[in-house]
Design a protein around this motif. Structure first.
Motif, mmCIF file in Angstrom:
data_model
loop_
_atom_site.group_PDB
_atom_site.id
_atom_site.type_symbol
_atom_site.label_atom_id
_atom_site.label_comp_id
_atom_site.label_asym_id
_atom_site.label_seq_id
_atom_site.Cartn_x
_atom_site.Cartn_y
_atom_site.Cartn_z
ATOM 1 N N LEU A 26 0.847 -1.190 0.000
ATOM 2 C CA LEU A 26 0.000 0.000 0.000
ATOM 3 C C LEU A 26 0.881 1.237 0.000
ATOM 4 O O LEU A 26 1.968 1.241 0.570
ATOM 5 C CB LEU A 26 -0.907 0.017 1.233
ATOM 6 N N ARG A 27 0.384 2.284 -0.629
ATOM 7 C CA ARG A 27 1.099 3.557 -0.673
ATOM 8 C C ARG A 27 0.084 4.680 -0.826
ATOM 9 O O ARG A 27 -1.099 4.438 -1.083
ATOM 10 C CB ARG A 27 2.074 3.589 -1.840
ATOM 11 N N PHE A 28 0.552 5.910 -0.692
ATOM 12 C CA PHE A 28 -0.305 7.061 -0.941
ATOM 13 C C PHE A 28 -0.412 7.294 -2.438
ATOM 14 O O PHE A 28 0.584 7.234 -3.163
ATOM 15 C CB PHE A 28 0.241 8.321 -0.271
ATOM 16 N N SER A 29 -1.601 7.560 -2.893
ATOM 17 C CA SER A 29 -1.840 7.857 -4.298
ATOM 18 C C SER A 29 -1.296 9.243 -4.632
ATOM 19 O O SER A 29 -1.242 10.122 -3.779
ATOM 20 C CB SER A 29 -3.343 7.821 -4.574
ATOM 21 N N GLU A 30 -0.902 9.421 -5.862
ATOM 22 C CA GLU A 30 -0.509 10.756 -6.316
ATOM 23 C C GLU A 30 -1.735 11.619 -6.557
ATOM 24 O O GLU A 30 -1.629 12.846 -6.584
ATOM 25 C CB GLU A 30 0.336 10.650 -7.581
ATOM 26 N N ASP A 31 -2.889 10.978 -6.716
ATOM 27 C CA ASP A 31 -4.140 11.708 -6.905
ATOM 28 C C ASP A 31 -4.657 12.209 -5.555
ATOM 29 O O ASP A 31 -4.276 11.714 -4.505
ATOM 30 C CB ASP A 31 -5.193 10.807 -7.546
ATOM 31 N N PHE A 43 -0.761 -1.088 -4.777
ATOM 32 C CA PHE A 43 -0.050 -1.060 -6.050
ATOM 33 C C PHE A 43 0.453 -2.434 -6.488
ATOM 34 O O PHE A 43 1.035 -2.564 -7.554
ATOM 35 C CB PHE A 43 1.131 -0.077 -5.989
ATOM 36 N N ASN A 44 0.221 -3.469 -5.672
ATOM 37 C CA ASN A 44 0.679 -4.801 -6.028
ATOM 38 C C ASN A 44 -0.305 -5.849 -5.512
ATOM 39 O O ASN A 44 -0.026 -6.522 -4.513
ATOM 40 C CB ASN A 44 2.083 -5.039 -5.465
ATOM 41 N N GLN A 45 -1.432 -5.978 -6.171
ATOM 42 C CA GLN A 45 -2.491 -6.894 -5.731
ATOM 43 C C GLN A 45 -2.017 -8.344 -5.645
ATOM 44 O O GLN A 45 -2.493 -9.101 -4.811
ATOM 45 C CB GLN A 45 -3.682 -6.824 -6.701
ATOM 46 N N GLU A 46 -1.079 -8.732 -6.481
ATOM 47 C CA GLU A 46 -0.635 -10.126 -6.539
ATOM 48 C C GLU A 46 0.022 -10.590 -5.238
ATOM 49 O O GLU A 46 0.004 -11.772 -4.922
ATOM 50 C CB GLU A 46 0.343 -10.348 -7.703
ATOM 51 N N ASP A 47 0.613 -9.668 -4.489
ATOM 52 C CA ASP A 47 1.300 -10.034 -3.250
ATOM 53 C C ASP A 47 0.400 -10.005 -2.017
ATOM 54 O O ASP A 47 0.834 -10.364 -0.920
ATOM 55 C CB ASP A 47 2.504 -9.120 -3.017
ATOM 56 N N CYS A 48 -0.838 -9.600 -2.174
ATOM 57 C CA CYS A 48 -1.762 -9.529 -1.037
ATOM 58 C C CYS A 48 -2.097 -10.936 -0.546
ATOM 59 O O CYS A 48 -2.414 -11.826 -1.325
ATOM 60 C CB CYS A 48 -3.037 -8.804 -1.435
#
Length: 67
Positions: A26-31, A43-48
């Protein structure tokens, strides 16, 4: 495969979910949302692993996890 979704409308960008995530996906969005916050995003659903720590720590109930 699990899927983490953060609702930008409810997220106030506190970052607790980012700290709680053991996989650091998880990270902060630029939006910016309508309230002016950089909301969290996955940003990386595969590792969840669907541990739900992000869901538990979110004070705004902005996170959903689907299996």
């Amino acid at each position: 495969m699990p899927r983490v979704t953060v609702d930008p409308f409810y997220c106030k960008g506190c970052g607790l979910c980012i700290i709680a995530c053991p996989k650091k996906i998880l990270r902060f969005s630029e939006d910016i949302n309508d309230k002016g916050y950089h909301y969290a995003e996955c940003f990386n659903q595969e590792d969840c692993t669907a541990c739900r720590l992000c869901y538990i720590t979110c004070p705004d109930v902005a996170i959903t996890i689907e299996k």
